[in-house]
Design a protein around this motif. Structure first.
Motif, PDB file in Angstrom:
ATOM      1  N   PHE A 144       0.842  -1.197   0.000  1.00 30.52           N
ATOM      2  CA  PHE A 144       0.000   0.000   0.000  1.00 30.52           C
ATOM      3  C   PHE A 144       0.879   1.249   0.000  1.00 30.52           C
ATOM      4  O   PHE A 144       0.621   2.204  -0.756  1.00 30.52           O
ATOM      5  N   VAL A 145       1.914   1.246   0.829  1.00 28.75           N
ATOM      6  CA  VAL A 145       2.814   2.400   0.920  1.00 28.75           C
ATOM      7  C   VAL A 145       3.514   2.652  -0.414  1.00 28.75           C
ATOM      8  O   VAL A 145       3.614   3.793  -0.882  1.00 28.75           O
ATOM      9  N   LYS A 146       3.975   1.583  -1.052  1.00 29.41           N
ATOM     10  CA  LYS A 146       4.655   1.729  -2.342  1.00 29.41           C
ATOM     11  C   LYS A 146       3.691   2.273  -3.404  1.00 29.41           C
ATOM     12  O   LYS A 146       4.072   3.086  -4.245  1.00 29.41           O
ATOM     13  N   THR A 147       2.441   1.829  -3.334  1.00 31.08           N
ATOM     14  CA  THR A 147       1.423   2.335  -4.262  1.00 31.08           C
ATOM     15  C   THR A 147       1.168   3.828  -4.021  1.00 31.08           C
ATOM     16  O   THR A 147       1.107   4.624  -4.964  1.00 31.08           O
ATOM     17  N   MET A 148       1.032   4.210  -2.756  1.00 28.09           N
ATOM     18  CA  MET A 148       0.794   5.620  -2.414  1.00 28.09           C
ATOM     19  C   MET A 148       1.970   6.500  -2.854  1.00 28.09           C
ATOM     20  O   MET A 148       1.781   7.634  -3.293  1.00 28.09           O
ATOM     21  N   ALA A 149       3.180   5.963  -2.751  1.00 25.11           N
ATOM     22  CA  ALA A 149       4.385   6.735  -3.093  1.00 25.11           C
ATOM     23  C   ALA A 149       4.454   7.074  -4.581  1.00 25.11           C
ATOM     24  O   ALA A 149       5.155   8.008  -4.977  1.00 25.11           O
ATOM     25  N   ARG A 150       3.725   6.327  -5.381  1.00 24.98           N
ATOM     26  CA  ARG A 150       3.701   6.624  -6.819  1.00 24.98           C
ATOM     27  C   ARG A 150       2.810   7.833  -7.129  1.00 24.98           C
ATOM     28  O   ARG A 150       2.935   8.449  -8.188  1.00 24.98           O
ATOM     29  N   SER A 151       1.912   8.181  -6.207  1.00 24.30           N
ATOM     30  CA  SER A 151       0.973   9.283  -6.438  1.00 24.30           C
ATOM     31  C   SER A 151       1.171  10.476  -5.505  1.00 24.30           C
ATOM     32  O   SER A 151       0.744  11.586  -5.818  1.00 24.30           O
ATOM     33  N   TYR A 152       1.798  10.226  -4.351  1.00 23.79           N
ATOM     34  CA  TYR A 152       1.945  11.271  -3.334  1.00 23.79           C
ATOM     35  C   TYR A 152       3.398  11.325  -2.835  1.00 23.79           C
ATOM     36  O   TYR A 152       4.130  10.339  -2.953  1.00 23.79           O
TER      37      TYR A 152
ATOM     38  N   TYR B 102      12.200  -6.862  11.878  1.00 21.04           N
ATOM     39  CA  TYR B 102      13.407  -6.081  12.133  1.00 21.04           C
ATOM     40  C   TYR B 102      13.480  -4.901  11.169  1.00 21.04           C
ATOM     41  O   TYR B 102      13.014  -4.975  10.033  1.00 21.04           O
ATOM     42  N   SER B 103      14.078  -3.807  11.627  1.00 23.96           N
ATOM     43  CA  SER B 103      14.117  -2.569  10.853  1.00 23.96           C
ATOM     44  C   SER B 103      14.778  -2.746   9.489  1.00 23.96           C
ATOM     45  O   SER B 103      14.291  -2.219   8.487  1.00 23.96           O
ATOM     46  N   GLY B 104      15.869  -3.485   9.421  1.00 29.71           N
ATOM     47  CA  GLY B 104      16.569  -3.691   8.157  1.00 29.71           C
ATOM     48  C   GLY B 104      15.718  -4.431   7.135  1.00 29.71           C
ATOM     49  O   GLY B 104      15.725  -4.108   5.942  1.00 29.71           O
ATOM     50  N   ALA B 105      14.955  -5.405   7.612  1.00 28.61           N
ATOM     51  CA  ALA B 105      14.078  -6.181   6.719  1.00 28.61           C
ATOM     52  C   ALA B 105      12.978  -5.294   6.153  1.00 28.61           C
ATOM     53  O   ALA B 105      12.607  -5.406   4.973  1.00 28.61           O
ATOM     54  N   LEU B 106      12.453  -4.388   6.974  1.00 27.05           N
ATOM     55  CA  LEU B 106      11.422  -3.467   6.493  1.00 27.05           C
ATOM     56  C   LEU B 106      12.013  -2.500   5.462  1.00 27.05           C
ATOM     57  O   LEU B 106      11.401  -2.233   4.420  1.00 27.05           O
ATOM     58  N   ALA B 107      13.207  -2.016   5.717  1.00 24.03           N
ATOM     59  CA  ALA B 107      13.869  -1.092   4.779  1.00 24.03           C
ATOM     60  C   ALA B 107      14.014  -1.726   3.398  1.00 24.03           C
ATOM     61  O   ALA B 107      13.823  -1.066   2.365  1.00 24.03           O
ATOM     62  N   GLU B 108      14.335  -2.999   3.376  1.00 25.33           N
ATOM     63  CA  GLU B 108      14.548  -3.704   2.104  1.00 25.33           C
ATOM     64  C   GLU B 108      13.271  -3.799   1.264  1.00 25.33           C
ATOM     65  O   GLU B 108      13.337  -3.953   0.039  1.00 25.33           O
ATOM     66  N   LYS B 109      12.118  -3.698   1.912  1.00 22.77           N
ATOM     67  CA  LYS B 109      10.839  -3.778   1.182  1.00 22.77           C
ATOM     68  C   LYS B 109      10.669  -2.610   0.200  1.00 22.77           C
ATOM     69  O   LYS B 109       9.867  -2.683  -0.723  1.00 22.77           O
ATOM     70  N   PHE B 110      11.408  -1.515   0.426  1.00 21.28           N
ATOM     71  CA  PHE B 110      11.190  -0.307  -0.375  1.00 21.28           C
ATOM     72  C   PHE B 110      12.288  -0.056  -1.408  1.00 21.28           C
ATOM     73  O   PHE B 110      12.313   1.005  -2.044  1.00 21.28           O
ATOM     74  N   VAL B 111      13.163  -1.022  -1.603  1.00 23.94           N
ATOM     75  CA  VAL B 111      14.207  -0.905  -2.634  1.00 23.94           C
ATOM     76  C   VAL B 111      13.547  -0.688  -4.001  1.00 23.94           C
ATOM     77  O   VAL B 111      12.618  -1.406  -4.379  1.00 23.94           O
ATOM     78  N   GLY B 112      14.002   0.341  -4.728  1.00 22.95           N
ATOM     79  CA  GLY B 112      13.481   0.590  -6.071  1.00 22.95           C
ATOM     80  C   GLY B 112      12.106   1.221  -6.122  1.00 22.95           C
ATOM     81  O   GLY B 112      11.536   1.398  -7.198  1.00 22.95           O
ATOM     82  N   SER B 113      11.540   1.574  -4.962  1.00 25.29           N
ATOM     83  CA  SER B 113      10.201   2.182  -4.920  1.00 25.29           C
ATOM     84  C   SER B 113      10.298   3.691  -5.144  1.00 25.29           C
ATOM     85  O   SER B 113      11.383   4.263  -5.223  1.00 25.29           O
ATOM     86  N   ALA B 114       9.135   4.345  -5.189  1.00 31.46           N
ATOM     87  CA  ALA B 114       9.084   5.800  -5.363  1.00 31.46           C
ATOM     88  C   ALA B 114       9.113   6.545  -4.022  1.00 31.46           C
ATOM     89  O   ALA B 114       8.960   7.771  -3.989  1.00 31.46           O
ATOM     90  N   VAL B 115       9.317   5.817  -2.928  1.00 34.95           N
ATOM     91  CA  VAL B 115       9.400   6.445  -1.598  1.00 34.95           C
ATOM     92  C   VAL B 115      10.512   7.498  -1.604  1.00 34.95           C
ATOM     93  O   VAL B 115      11.638   7.224  -2.020  1.00 34.95           O
ATOM     94  N   GLN B 116      10.187   8.716  -1.157  1.00 34.86           N
ATOM     95  CA  GLN B 116      11.140   9.833  -1.207  1.00 34.86           C
ATOM     96  C   GLN B 116      12.231   9.745  -0.144  1.00 34.86           C
ATOM     97  O   GLN B 116      13.361  10.178  -0.371  1.00 34.86           O
ATOM     98  N   ALA B 117      11.868   9.243   1.022  1.00 39.80           N
ATOM     99  CA  ALA B 117      12.807   9.265   2.150  1.00 39.80           C
ATOM    100  C   ALA B 117      12.434   8.198   3.166  1.00 39.80           C
ATOM    101  O   ALA B 117      11.273   7.780   3.243  1.00 39.80           O
ATOM    102  N   ILE B 118      13.432   7.779   3.933  1.00 40.98           N
ATOM    103  CA  ILE B 118      13.180   6.944   5.104  1.00 40.98           C
ATOM    104  C   ILE B 118      13.684   7.706   6.323  1.00 40.98           C
ATOM    105  O   ILE B 118      14.795   8.234   6.330  1.00 40.98           O
ATOM    106  N   ILE B 119      12.824   7.796   7.319  1.00 40.93           N
ATOM    107  CA  ILE B 119      13.188   8.462   8.573  1.00 40.93           C
ATOM    108  C   ILE B 119      13.295   7.370   9.628  1.00 40.93           C
ATOM    109  O   ILE B 119      12.312   6.686   9.925  1.00 40.93           O
TER     110      ILE B 119
END
Length: 238
Positions: A113-121, A146-163
């Motif tokens: 869902f987050v990756k989908t939203m990142a393509r529009s917002y 674990y935090s590292g495993a979650l970070a890997e979910k967004f590789v190549g996505s349109a997410v602008q930033a990780i905080i």
């Protein structure tokens, strides 16, 4: 020097507060959020990091009037998180003029869902961890991820930033957890903002020299007089 500095306002009933290690009962009230926003802009800030603490616990935004006032009376770009868990609320903030929407709890449960939203917002992902495991719902609950495993979910996505926030250091003035931040940045390949525990201006050079870290959130260190933000902005002005 290229480190982006994000002064922080944690919002509780329209006021700027700071928690100690995410404990809502430990809130120290510093004053009216709008006044701090104006102050940050006068010091040279371009961005403002806002967490709607009431919203994070309630699961829906709770401080809209205050956020609207900040947007109306300053030129700051705002990134905001806390209780944003569906497209309706993302759109609400974007329509208000917010520059970046931080998705935290929902990112752990539904990263597609987050990756989908990142393509529009303009979406950022908030990864908040306690002892390496991601915490959700205002840090009240701990997931098995674990935090590292979650970070890997967004590789190549349109997410602008990780905080990424080390909860055990947040509000403790014990220094940014560099290895934790670096791990998330290297695993995701996304612009990464360090958060939790920033202690003093001496840390800025260390963070700036780290090729993995693009920004830092500064909260309690400012409110407790540990850093001159005006000098910091002047030093890192691009």
């Amino acid at each position: 020097m290229a480190l982006d500095i994000y002064p922080a306002i944690d919002l509780k009933e329209g006021r700027a507060v700071r928690l100690f290690k995410g404990d809502m009962q430990s809130a120290t009230i510093y004053g009216e959020a709008l006044e701090f926003a104006k102050m940050f802009e006068d010091m040279g800030a371009k961005w403002l990091h806002i967490v709607d603490l009431d919203g994070a616990f309630a699961g829906i935004p709770q401080n809209l009037k205050c956020i609207e006032e900040i947007l109306r009376t300053t030129h700051l770009q705002i990134q905001i998180g806390g209780g944003i868990r569906d497209e309706e609320r993302i759109k609400l903030y974007v329509d208000m003029g917010v520059s970046r929407i931080i998705l935290g709890s929902i990112a752990t449960k539904n990263w597609e869902f987050v990756k989908t939203m990142a393509r529009s917002y303009p979406v950022a992902v908030g990864i908040d961890a306690r002892n390496g495991k991601v915490a959700t719902q205002g840090w009240a609950k701990e997931s098995d991820m674990y935090s590292g495993a979650l970070a890997e979910k967004f590789v190549g996505s349109a997410v602008q930033a990780i905080i990424c926030t080390d909860i055990n250091r947040d509000g403790a003035l014990s220094g940014i957890n560099i290895s934790f931040t670096q791990d998330i940045a290297s695993r995701s390949g996304i612009y990464t903002i360090a958060s939790g525990g920033f202690a003093s201006s001496g840390e800025l050079k260390i963070l700036d020299e780290n090729p993995y870290i693009s920004g830092v959130i500064i909260g309690k260190a400012f409110y407790e007089g540990k850093i001159n933000l005006k000098e910091a902005f002047a030093l890192f002005e691009k």
